[in-house]
Design a protein around this motif. Structure first.
Motif, PDB file in Angstrom:
ATOM      1  N   UNK A 180       0.820  -1.309  -0.044  1.00  0.00           N
ATOM      2  CA  UNK A 180      -0.060  -0.103  -0.007  1.00  0.00           C
ATOM      3  C   UNK A 180       0.690   1.102   0.140  1.00  0.00           C
ATOM      4  N   UNK A 181       1.915   1.367   0.714  1.00  0.00           N
ATOM      5  CA  UNK A 181       2.954   2.531   0.832  1.00  0.00           C
ATOM      6  C   UNK A 181       3.554   2.576  -0.570  1.00  0.00           C
ATOM      7  N   UNK A 182       4.014   1.465  -1.266  1.00  0.00           N
ATOM      8  CA  UNK A 182       4.578   1.479  -2.486  1.00  0.00           C
ATOM      9  C   UNK A 182       3.411   2.116  -3.633  1.00  0.00           C
ATOM     10  N   UNK A 183       2.175   1.765  -3.289  1.00  0.00           N
ATOM     11  CA  UNK A 183       1.200   2.190  -4.040  1.00  0.00           C
ATOM     12  C   UNK A 183       0.987   3.378  -4.095  1.00  0.00           C
ATOM     13  N   UNK A 184       0.970   4.167  -2.965  1.00  0.00           N
ATOM     14  CA  UNK A 184       0.717   5.495  -2.433  1.00  0.00           C
ATOM     15  C   UNK A 184       1.686   6.517  -3.269  1.00  0.00           C
ATOM     16  N   UNK A 185       3.009   5.910  -3.147  1.00  0.00           N
ATOM     17  CA  UNK A 185       4.315   6.741  -3.690  1.00  0.00           C
ATOM     18  C   UNK A 185       4.350   6.460  -5.295  1.00  0.00           C
ATOM     19  N   UNK A 186       3.460   5.792  -5.672  1.00  0.00           N
ATOM     20  CA  UNK A 186       3.563   5.567  -7.273  1.00  0.00           C
ATOM     21  C   UNK A 186       4.583   4.466  -7.795  1.00  0.00           C
ATOM     22  N   UNK A 187       5.157   3.832  -6.996  1.00  0.00           N
ATOM     23  CA  UNK A 187       6.362   2.874  -7.383  1.00  0.00           C
ATOM     24  C   UNK A 187       5.959   1.471  -7.172  1.00  0.00           C
ATOM     25  N   UNK A 188       4.657   0.919  -7.092  1.00  0.00           N
ATOM     26  CA  UNK A 188       4.126  -0.384  -6.955  1.00  0.00           C
ATOM     27  C   UNK A 188       4.820  -1.385  -8.103  1.00  0.00           C
ATOM     28  N   UNK A 189       5.214  -0.652  -9.154  1.00  0.00           N
ATOM     29  CA  UNK A 189       5.625  -1.655 -10.087  1.00  0.00           C
ATOM     30  C   UNK A 189       7.102  -2.142  -9.812  1.00  0.00           C
ATOM     31  N   UNK A 190       7.655  -1.382  -8.887  1.00  0.00           N
ATOM     32  CA  UNK A 190       9.367  -1.727  -8.409  1.00  0.00           C
ATOM     33  C   UNK A 190       9.092  -3.044  -7.652  1.00  0.00           C
ATOM     34  N   UNK A 191       8.130  -3.635  -7.113  1.00  0.00           N
ATOM     35  CA  UNK A 191       7.771  -4.420  -5.910  1.00  0.00           C
ATOM     36  C   UNK A 191       8.741  -5.567  -5.805  1.00  0.00           C
ATOM     37  N   UNK A 192       9.113  -6.110  -7.043  1.00  0.00           N
ATOM     38  CA  UNK A 192       9.678  -7.343  -7.136  1.00  0.00           C
ATOM     39  C   UNK A 192      11.074  -7.032  -7.687  1.00  0.00           C
ATOM     40  N   UNK A 193      11.399  -5.743  -7.777  1.00  0.00           N
ATOM     41  CA  UNK A 193      12.774  -5.668  -8.125  1.00  0.00           C
ATOM     42  C   UNK A 193      13.745  -5.484  -6.939  1.00  0.00           C
ATOM     43  N   UNK A 194      15.164  -5.913  -7.297  1.00  0.00           N
ATOM     44  CA  UNK A 194      15.964  -6.235  -6.199  1.00  0.00           C
ATOM     45  C   UNK A 194      16.826  -4.534  -6.087  1.00  0.00           C
ATOM     46  N   UNK A 195      17.555  -4.345  -4.728  1.00  0.00           N
ATOM     47  CA  UNK A 195      18.051  -2.868  -4.859  1.00  0.00           C
ATOM     48  C   UNK A 195      18.977  -2.461  -6.425  1.00  0.00           C
ATOM     49  N   UNK A 196      19.658  -3.721  -6.558  1.00  0.00           N
ATOM     50  CA  UNK A 196      20.748  -3.491  -7.623  1.00  0.00           C
ATOM     51  C   UNK A 196      19.963  -2.864  -8.986  1.00  0.00           C
ATOM     52  N   UNK A 197      18.905  -3.276  -9.120  1.00  0.00           N
ATOM     53  CA  UNK A 197      17.967  -3.037 -10.340  1.00  0.00           C
ATOM     54  C   UNK A 197      17.478  -1.499 -10.232  1.00  0.00           C
ATOM     55  N   UNK A 198      17.704  -0.770  -9.270  1.00  0.00           N
ATOM     56  CA  UNK A 198      16.987   0.526  -8.957  1.00  0.00           C
ATOM     57  C   UNK A 198      17.925   1.719  -9.293  1.00  0.00           C
ATOM     58  N   UNK A 199      17.439   2.732  -9.703  1.00  0.00           N
ATOM     59  CA  UNK A 199      18.121   4.108  -9.871  1.00  0.00           C
ATOM     60  C   UNK A 199      18.159   4.464  -8.213  1.00  0.00           C
ATOM     61  N   UNK A 200      19.250   5.633  -8.409  1.00  0.00           N
ATOM     62  CA  UNK A 200      19.375   6.257  -6.930  1.00  0.00           C
ATOM     63  C   UNK A 200      18.184   6.821  -6.495  1.00  0.00           C
ATOM     64  N   UNK A 201      17.278   7.490  -7.503  1.00  0.00           N
ATOM     65  CA  UNK A 201      16.152   8.353  -7.083  1.00  0.00           C
ATOM     66  C   UNK A 201      14.861   7.295  -6.637  1.00  0.00           C
ATOM     67  N   UNK A 202      14.943   5.925  -7.235  1.00  0.00           N
ATOM     68  CA  UNK A 202      13.846   4.937  -7.047  1.00  0.00           C
ATOM     69  C   UNK A 202      14.315   4.157  -5.589  1.00  0.00           C
ATOM     70  N   UNK A 203      15.563   3.947  -5.274  1.00  0.00           N
ATOM     71  CA  UNK A 203      16.095   3.476  -3.935  1.00  0.00           C
ATOM     72  C   UNK A 203      15.709   4.412  -2.916  1.00  0.00           C
TER      73      UNK A 203
END
Length: 231
Positions: free
Chosen positions: A125-148
């Protein structure tokens, strides 16, 4: 406001690292309050004591002198602040590499004894509220600095604390990404009704907040450039 609205208060709080001639005073006698609804920026160059002050406010560091208390949050064992009343967004990478985004977001809740299913529901729900629910299954190494950093904010949002402390949350980001992360942070604290303190060396970030205070060589300055006052 009454004393019941004071979330954290420092009275002449100081923090010294080391002893003798090698001792370093990171914070000199800071006296300040953070109240419900505050939006505060603490600005200053690297090494000015901002992070140490934030750690004192969070209860992560004990003062070497003076005192820190949390009147409206209560105190736990040994006079420490109860878990999850305060959420901290740390400077730099803070996600666990082996866990995906939703697991990272849910982890503090699981550690606090929340059932895993409920923790993951709140995390999503928190990820959804921040508009990043699509990142839910990614590992940290797959994220940009801003996404992290947005995931780090989601992790705090999932806990629904009364006070959010963000330590240089944009320090490693480009200006456009930094602006977006601050947008996300401000929106998140509005959603959960929390007070916010942000430390930064970027005056453009500090200017986004209602109150700005400066630190210089470990001293918290008032708006007129003298030591003292509340953040």
């Amino acid at each position: 406001m009454t004393s019941a609205d004071v979330l954290v208060e420092c009275h002449d709080a100081a923090r010294t690292f080391g002893r003798g001639p090698a001792a370093v005073v990171a914070v000199h006698g800071a006296t300040c309050q953070v109240r419900a609804g505050d939006r505060i920026g603490v600005v200053g160059p690297s090494g000015s004591g901002k992070s140490t002050l934030l750690h004192l406010l969070a209860g992560l560091e004990r003062p070497s002198g003076g005192r820190v208390s949390w009147p409206a949050l209560g105190t736990g064992t040994g006079g420490s602040v109860p878990p999850h009343r305060i959420g901290v967004v740390f400077q730099g990478p803070s996600l666990i590499p082996a866990l995906d985004v939703v697991e990272n977001t849910a982890l503090p809740l699981v550690l606090a004894g929340v059932r895993e299913g409920e923790a993951q529901r709140r995390a999503r729900r928190a990820l959804q509220e921040l508009g990043i629910a699509d990142l839910a299954l990614r590992l940290p190494e797959e994220l940009s600095g801003g996404q992290a950093q947005r995931v780090a904010v989601a992790r705090v949002l999932a806990q629904a604390p009364r006070l959010v402390l963000a330590d240089e949350p944009t320090g490693q980001l480009d200006r456009a990404t930094a602006r977006h992360v601050i947008d996300v942070l401000l929106s998140a604290v509005d959603v959960i009704g929390a007070a916010l303190v942000v430390t930064t060396h970027d005056r453009a970030v500090a200017d986004r907040l209602a109150v700005r205070r400066e630190m210089h060589e470990g001293r918290l300055l008032d708006p007129h450039g003298t030591q003292g006052a509340r953040p």
